[in-house]
Design a protein around this motif. Sequence first.
Motif, PDB file in Angstrom:
ATOM      1  N   SER A   1       0.832  -1.204   0.000  1.00  0.00           N
ATOM      2  CA  SER A   1       0.000   0.000   0.000  1.00  0.00           C
ATOM      3  C   SER A   1       0.867   1.255   0.000  1.00  0.00           C
ATOM      4  O   SER A   1       2.085   1.198   0.220  1.00  0.00           O
ATOM      5  N   LYS A   2       0.213   2.389  -0.194  1.00  0.00           N
ATOM      6  CA  LYS A   2       0.928   3.664  -0.078  1.00  0.00           C
ATOM      7  C   LYS A   2       1.541   3.787   1.315  1.00  0.00           C
ATOM      8  O   LYS A   2       2.667   4.255   1.461  1.00  0.00           O
TER       9      LYS A   2
ATOM     10  N   ARG B   1       5.314   9.942  -5.008  1.00  0.00           N
ATOM     11  CA  ARG B   1       4.169  10.858  -5.139  1.00  0.00           C
ATOM     12  C   ARG B   1       3.802  11.035  -6.616  1.00  0.00           C
ATOM     13  O   ARG B   1       2.631  10.931  -6.999  1.00  0.00           O
TER      14      ARG B   1
ATOM     15  N   PHE C   1       2.440   7.580  -8.060  1.00  0.00           N
ATOM     16  CA  PHE C   1       1.086   7.279  -7.580  1.00  0.00           C
ATOM     17  C   PHE C   1       0.069   8.200  -8.250  1.00  0.00           C
ATOM     18  O   PHE C   1      -1.029   7.768  -8.612  1.00  0.00           O
TER      19      PHE C   1
ATOM     20  N   GLU D   1      -4.370   2.359 -10.269  1.00  0.00           N
ATOM     21  CA  GLU D   1      -3.949   2.480  -8.867  1.00  0.00           C
ATOM     22  C   GLU D   1      -3.894   1.155  -8.206  1.00  0.00           C
ATOM     23  O   GLU D   1      -4.609   0.234  -8.462  1.00  0.00           O
TER      24      GLU D   1
END
Length: 128
Positions: free
Chosen positions: A88-89, A116, A119, A128
């Motif tokens: 995940s982020k 950044r 994404f 995504e």
Amino acid sequence: MTDRYEKGMRIRRAVLGDAHVDRAEAARDDLDDAFQTLIAESAWGTVWASDGISLRERSMLTLALLAATGNFDEIPMHIRATARTGASKRDVIEAFQHVAIYAGVPRANQALRLARETFAEMEESGHE
């Protein structure tokens, strides 16, 4: 080709996606043929294919190592791979926080900037 090569190419496609691997294979020539085989067998067919840790954990480790060693060119590719590995982020942020402490704030800062941007590109394209 060897079994390790074939397994490596399956894992590589699972992590990086068919489009990326197809582009890399189309660009393959006599100059980098041995190198591409080495990568497929060792990185993908041995390290990434191991069941010792998850693909999510491998993504986190790979991103941290790339940032810590200043190998920024491959960070966007491995950020895109998180869509397939389950990282995940938040996982990426945690990995880069480790980089900041153990390898330096400038490297972590550069890696976060690339994350950044990547994404955002992924969100814009719906990947995504």
